[in-house]
Design a protein around this motif. Structure first.
Motif, PDB file in Angstrom:
ATOM      1  N   TYR A 191       0.848  -1.191   0.000  1.00  9.47           N
ATOM      2  CA  TYR A 191       0.000   0.000   0.000  1.00  9.47           C
ATOM      3  C   TYR A 191       0.882   1.240   0.000  1.00  9.47           C
ATOM      4  O   TYR A 191       1.839   1.324   0.764  1.00  9.47           O
ATOM      5  N   ARG A 192       0.558   2.191  -0.854  1.00  9.64           N
ATOM      6  CA  ARG A 192       1.363   3.409  -0.949  1.00  9.64           C
ATOM      7  C   ARG A 192       1.124   4.271   0.292  1.00  9.64           C
ATOM      8  O   ARG A 192      -0.009   4.683   0.559  1.00  9.64           O
ATOM      9  N   PRO A 193       2.182   4.584   1.049  1.00  5.35           N
ATOM     10  CA  PRO A 193       2.002   5.417   2.231  1.00  5.35           C
ATOM     11  C   PRO A 193       2.067   6.897   1.877  1.00  5.35           C
ATOM     12  O   PRO A 193       2.496   7.266   0.777  1.00  5.35           O
ATOM     13  N   SER A 194       1.670   7.719   2.810  1.00  2.00           N
ATOM     14  CA  SER A 194       1.868   9.156   2.621  1.00  2.00           C
ATOM     15  C   SER A 194       3.363   9.453   2.713  1.00  2.00           C
ATOM     16  O   SER A 194       4.135   8.698   3.302  1.00  2.00           O
ATOM     17  N   ALA A 195       3.775  10.560   2.123  1.00  5.32           N
ATOM     18  CA  ALA A 195       5.192  10.920   2.131  1.00  5.32           C
ATOM     19  C   ALA A 195       5.634  11.325   3.527  1.00  5.32           C
ATOM     20  O   ALA A 195       4.852  11.876   4.313  1.00  5.32           O
ATOM     21  N   SER A 196       6.896  11.035   3.851  1.00  4.59           N
ATOM     22  CA  SER A 196       7.470  11.467   5.119  1.00  4.59           C
ATOM     23  C   SER A 196       8.631  12.411   4.840  1.00  4.59           C
ATOM     24  O   SER A 196       9.587  12.027   4.162  1.00  4.59           O
ATOM     25  N   PRO A 197       8.578  13.632   5.364  1.00  5.99           N
ATOM     26  CA  PRO A 197       9.656  14.587   5.090  1.00  5.99           C
ATOM     27  C   PRO A 197      10.900  14.355   5.933  1.00  5.99           C
ATOM     28  O   PRO A 197      11.947  14.949   5.673  1.00  5.99           O
ATOM     29  N   THR A 198      10.811  13.504   6.952  1.00  2.58           N
ATOM     30  CA  THR A 198      11.927  13.374   7.901  1.00  2.58           C
ATOM     31  C   THR A 198      12.535  11.986   7.977  1.00  2.58           C
ATOM     32  O   THR A 198      13.600  11.808   8.569  1.00  2.58           O
ATOM     33  N   ARG A 199      11.872  10.972   7.402  1.00  3.14           N
ATOM     34  CA  ARG A 199      12.360   9.594   7.540  1.00  3.14           C
ATOM     35  C   ARG A 199      12.446   8.925   6.184  1.00  3.14           C
ATOM     36  O   ARG A 199      11.579   9.111   5.327  1.00  3.14           O
ATOM     37  N   ASN A 200      13.473   8.074   5.997  1.00  2.00           N
ATOM     38  CA  ASN A 200      13.521   7.255   4.792  1.00  2.00           C
ATOM     39  C   ASN A 200      12.660   6.011   4.997  1.00  2.00           C
ATOM     40  O   ASN A 200      12.124   5.769   6.091  1.00  2.00           O
ATOM     41  N   GLU A 201      12.531   5.201   3.958  1.00  2.00           N
ATOM     42  CA  GLU A 201      11.583   4.079   4.004  1.00  2.00           C
ATOM     43  C   GLU A 201      11.967   3.018   5.030  1.00  2.00           C
ATOM     44  O   GLU A 201      11.101   2.421   5.674  1.00  2.00           O
ATOM     45  N   PHE A 202      13.259   2.749   5.198  1.00  2.00           N
ATOM     46  CA  PHE A 202      13.662   1.736   6.171  1.00  2.00           C
ATOM     47  C   PHE A 202      13.513   2.254   7.601  1.00  2.00           C
ATOM     48  O   PHE A 202      13.222   1.478   8.514  1.00  2.00           O
ATOM     49  N   GLN A 203      13.691   3.547   7.802  1.00  2.00           N
ATOM     50  CA  GLN A 203      13.433   4.131   9.122  1.00  2.00           C
ATOM     51  C   GLN A 203      11.948   4.025   9.474  1.00  2.00           C
ATOM     52  O   GLN A 203      11.594   3.769  10.628  1.00  2.00           O
ATOM     53  N   ARG A 204      11.097   4.190   8.489  1.00  2.00           N
ATOM     54  CA  ARG A 204       9.661   4.043   8.736  1.00  2.00           C
ATOM     55  C   ARG A 204       9.322   2.603   9.109  1.00  2.00           C
ATOM     56  O   ARG A 204       8.488   2.362   9.996  1.00  2.00           O
ATOM     57  N   ASP A 205       9.974   1.639   8.459  1.00  2.00           N
ATOM     58  CA  ASP A 205       9.775   0.235   8.836  1.00  2.00           C
ATOM     59  C   ASP A 205      10.163   0.012  10.290  1.00  2.00           C
ATOM     60  O   ASP A 205       9.424  -0.608  11.064  1.00  2.00           O
ATOM     61  N   ARG A 206      11.342   0.504  10.655  1.00  2.34           N
ATOM     62  CA  ARG A 206      11.810   0.349  12.037  1.00  2.34           C
ATOM     63  C   ARG A 206      10.786   0.902  13.017  1.00  2.34           C
ATOM     64  O   ARG A 206      10.443   0.256  14.017  1.00  2.34           O
ATOM     65  N   ASP A 207      10.268   2.080  12.735  1.00  7.34           N
ATOM     66  CA  ASP A 207       9.328   2.733  13.649  1.00  7.34           C
ATOM     67  C   ASP A 207       8.019   1.956  13.733  1.00  7.34           C
ATOM     68  O   ASP A 207       7.433   1.810  14.819  1.00  7.34           O
ATOM     69  N   ARG A 208       7.541   1.450  12.612  1.00  8.30           N
ATOM     70  CA  ARG A 208       6.296   0.678  12.616  1.00  8.30           C
ATOM     71  C   ARG A 208       6.449  -0.589  13.448  1.00  8.30           C
ATOM     72  O   ARG A 208       5.523  -0.998  14.163  1.00  8.30           O
ATOM     73  N   ILE A 209       7.605  -1.226  13.350  1.00 14.82           N
ATOM     74  CA  ILE A 209       7.855  -2.448  14.127  1.00 14.82           C
ATOM     75  C   ILE A 209       7.889  -2.138  15.613  1.00 14.82           C
ATOM     76  O   ILE A 209       7.247  -2.816  16.431  1.00 14.82           O
ATOM     77  N   ILE A 210       8.616  -1.101  15.988  1.00 11.79           N
ATOM     78  CA  ILE A 210       8.749  -0.757  17.407  1.00 11.79           C
ATOM     79  C   ILE A 210       7.401  -0.408  18.024  1.00 11.79           C
ATOM     80  O   ILE A 210       7.134  -0.731  19.190  1.00 11.79           O
ATOM     81  N   HIS A 211       6.512   0.221  17.274  1.00  5.91           N
ATOM     82  CA  HIS A 211       5.218   0.640  17.800  1.00  5.91           C
ATOM     83  C   HIS A 211       4.140  -0.441  17.674  1.00  5.91           C
ATOM     84  O   HIS A 211       2.984  -0.196  18.046  1.00  5.91           O
ATOM     85  N   SER A 212       4.505  -1.621  17.205  1.00 12.06           N
ATOM     86  CA  SER A 212       3.510  -2.683  17.012  1.00 12.06           C
ATOM     87  C   SER A 212       3.201  -3.393  18.328  1.00 12.06           C
ATOM     88  O   SER A 212       4.011  -3.414  19.260  1.00 12.06           O
ATOM     89  N   THR A 213       2.034  -3.994  18.382  1.00 13.82           N
ATOM     90  CA  THR A 213       1.636  -4.793  19.539  1.00 13.82           C
ATOM     91  C   THR A 213       2.546  -6.003  19.689  1.00 13.82           C
ATOM     92  O   THR A 213       2.948  -6.357  20.809  1.00 13.82           O
ATOM     93  N   ALA A 214       2.867  -6.646  18.593  1.00 14.28           N
ATOM     94  CA  ALA A 214       3.703  -7.841  18.640  1.00 14.28           C
ATOM     95  C   ALA A 214       5.072  -7.545  19.245  1.00 14.28           C
ATOM     96  O   ALA A 214       5.630  -8.378  19.970  1.00 14.28           O
ATOM     97  N   PHE A 215       5.619  -6.364  18.956  1.00 12.12           N
ATOM     98  CA  PHE A 215       6.922  -6.003  19.520  1.00 12.12           C
ATOM     99  C   PHE A 215       6.831  -5.858  21.032  1.00 12.12           C
ATOM    100  O   PHE A 215       7.686  -6.338  21.772  1.00 12.12           O
ATOM    101  N   ARG A 216       5.773  -5.205  21.522  1.00 10.31           N
ATOM    102  CA  ARG A 216       5.623  -5.037  22.969  1.00 10.31           C
ATOM    103  C   ARG A 216       5.455  -6.374  23.681  1.00 10.31           C
ATOM    104  O   ARG A 216       5.916  -6.549  24.816  1.00 10.31           O
ATOM    105  N   ARG A 217       4.820  -7.318  23.019  1.00 11.05           N
ATOM    106  CA  ARG A 217       4.617  -8.625  23.647  1.00 11.05           C
ATOM    107  C   ARG A 217       5.926  -9.364  23.904  1.00 11.05           C
ATOM    108  O   ARG A 217       5.990 -10.253  24.764  1.00 11.05           O
ATOM    109  N   LEU A 218       6.968  -9.015  23.178  1.00 12.09           N
ATOM    110  CA  LEU A 218       8.240  -9.708  23.354  1.00 12.09           C
ATOM    111  C   LEU A 218       8.786  -9.573  24.772  1.00 12.09           C
ATOM    112  O   LEU A 218       9.577 -10.403  25.220  1.00 12.09           O
ATOM    113  N   GLN A 219       8.375  -8.512  25.490  1.00 15.98           N
ATOM    114  CA  GLN A 219       8.884  -8.330  26.848  1.00 15.98           C
ATOM    115  C   GLN A 219       8.387  -9.411  27.790  1.00 15.98           C
ATOM    116  O   GLN A 219       8.961  -9.616  28.874  1.00 15.98           O
ATOM    117  N   HIS A 220       7.334 -10.117  27.415  1.00 22.85           N
ATOM    118  CA  HIS A 220       6.779 -11.171  28.266  1.00 22.85           C
ATOM    119  C   HIS A 220       6.857 -12.542  27.591  1.00 22.85           C
ATOM    120  O   HIS A 220       6.032 -13.415  27.876  1.00 22.85           O
TER     121      HIS A 220
END
Length: 393
Positions: A20-49
């Motif tokens: 899906y085509r995302p909206s443009a980001s003026p401050t982040r490249n595409e791989f940085q956006r991937d990193r941020d999406r992963i960190i903010h995901s529910t699945a990532f938070r579950r890893l702590q338990h």
């Protein structure tokens, strides 16, 4: 591409894109956006338990899947930077590499692989791909995290090319990818990017070192146990010679940090040599290189394999570890069987089970649900269904 990056590094400006085509980001490249999406995901938070090796009740300082993931990410960035690769992609793959892991570590994965064998199988790398493309469902206009092709490729090929149509744990790759529109063209039989290879070797470096540290904390290892073990023995002897009277915990930490440093430095030197020999001109050349370009030098690889065998015998199969392992396997097995028999799952999972077209689809719903559980949630569900609590001691 940054002037600091090599020509064979992944370039976020040249990504093969997203479903899906995302909206443009003026401050982040595409791989940085991937990193941020992963960190903010529910699945990532579950890893702590979720368990790494030692269960949560055994102590507050043992690694969890989350702390392990963060260590892998840090090591991956260090290696990528030294080799002039794209740090953001290496980090994104590292952060996502364990999102498909079950509760209770590899014990849960073994049970799900066995239970799902008649229904296409189960593998945590493939499950991580399902998590980021199908199961995470917080966005308004699509399911999944809508990650770039390059990050998805790195997740799928975390352990190298997927050949023979089946994953390490026997999951049918063709059938699995057919359910994932975002997997189109991932070329499972080719090698992944150098950044993904960096994330994979960082995983090995991290768990070798921290499993020694956690095993010592659990009373399963002493520094004297390590002096004759390949790869780590030389370091253990150095530490004992330099600081024979130092507190034992500090001795073991010194062993751990020296092991991490030496393996990272060796991987960087070996990777640079293999890359130079291959004469790469682009990131796509990596996929057709015919071998892994990021790895341990031969002598270190042999020592690392011996270290793994030592840890398997001395730590992972120690009866003090195996008692909770067997209990946790029984928890996952009974949960899976109960859900398959009754479909008694909360919320959207119960609705998905009831609307599934056949038993195979029902089994995949159950597998997804169980795989996504944290250790505490699995125990709560076990108590709800069976009115008892497992004794891990």
């Amino acid at each position: 591409m940054s002037d600091m990056q090599a020509r064979y590094a992944a370039d976020p400006a040249q990504t093969r894109g997203r479903v899906y085509r995302p909206s443009a980001s003026p401050t982040r490249n595409e791989f940085q956006r991937d990193r941020d999406r992963i960190i903010h995901s529910t699945a990532f938070r579950r890893l702590q338990h979720k368990t790494q090796v030692f269960l949560h009740h055994e102590g507050q300082h043992f690694r969890t899947r989350l702390t392990h993931t963060l260590e892998v990410s840090q090591i991956g960035r260090s290696i990528a930077r030294a080799l002039r690769l794209n740090e953001d992609l290496a980090e994104a793959v590292a952060l996502a590499h364990d999102l498909g892991h079950t509760p209770f570590g590899h014990a849960g994965e073994r049970v799900l692989a066995e239970k799902m064998a008649p229904w296409g199988g189960f593998d945590h790398n493939v499950q991580a791909l399902r998590v980021v493309t199908l199961i995470e469902n917080r966005y308004a206009d699509h399911d999944g995290l809508n990650l770039t092709w390059e990050t998805l490729e790195g997740i799928l090929k975390h352990n190298g090319p997927v050949v023979g149509g089946a994953s390490k744990h026997g999951q049918d790759i063709g059938a699995a990818l057919a359910e994932i529109p975002a997997s189109c063209g991932l070329m499972p039989e080719t090698y992944a990017s150098l950044e993904a290879q960096v994330a994979a070797i960082a995983d090995d470096i991290a768990y070798n070192a921290h499993d020694i540290d956690d095993a010592a904390r659990a009373g399963l290892l002493t520094i004297e146990d390590l002096v004759d073990v390949p790869l780590v023995g030389t370091i253990a002897r150095e530490v004992l010679d330099l600081w024979p009277l130092l507190d034992r915990k500090r001795q073991m930490h010194e062993v751990q940090r020296r092991l991490i440093t030496r393996t990272i430095e060796s991987v960087i030197a070996e990777g640079a040599e293999r890359i130079a020999e291959t004469d790469l001109k682009s990131a796509d050349d990596v996929r057709q290189a015919g071998r892994m370009l990021i790895g341990f030098p031969a002598e270190m690889a042999a020592g690392e394999a011996e270290l793994k065998r030592f840890l398997f015998a001395k730590v992972y199969r120690d009866e003090r570890v195996m008692v909770p392992v067997r209990e946790s396997e029984a928890v996952v097995e009974r949960l899976f069987d109960a859900y398959m028999a009754e479909g008694d799952m909360p919320g959207r999972w119960g609705a998905a089970f009831r609307s599934a077209a056949d038993q195979a689809k029902q089994a995949r719903v159950v597998g997804d649900f169980v795989a996504g559980m944290t250790d505490p949630f699995a125990l709560d569900e076990y108590s709800r269904l069976f009115d008892e609590r497992p004794d891990f001691r």
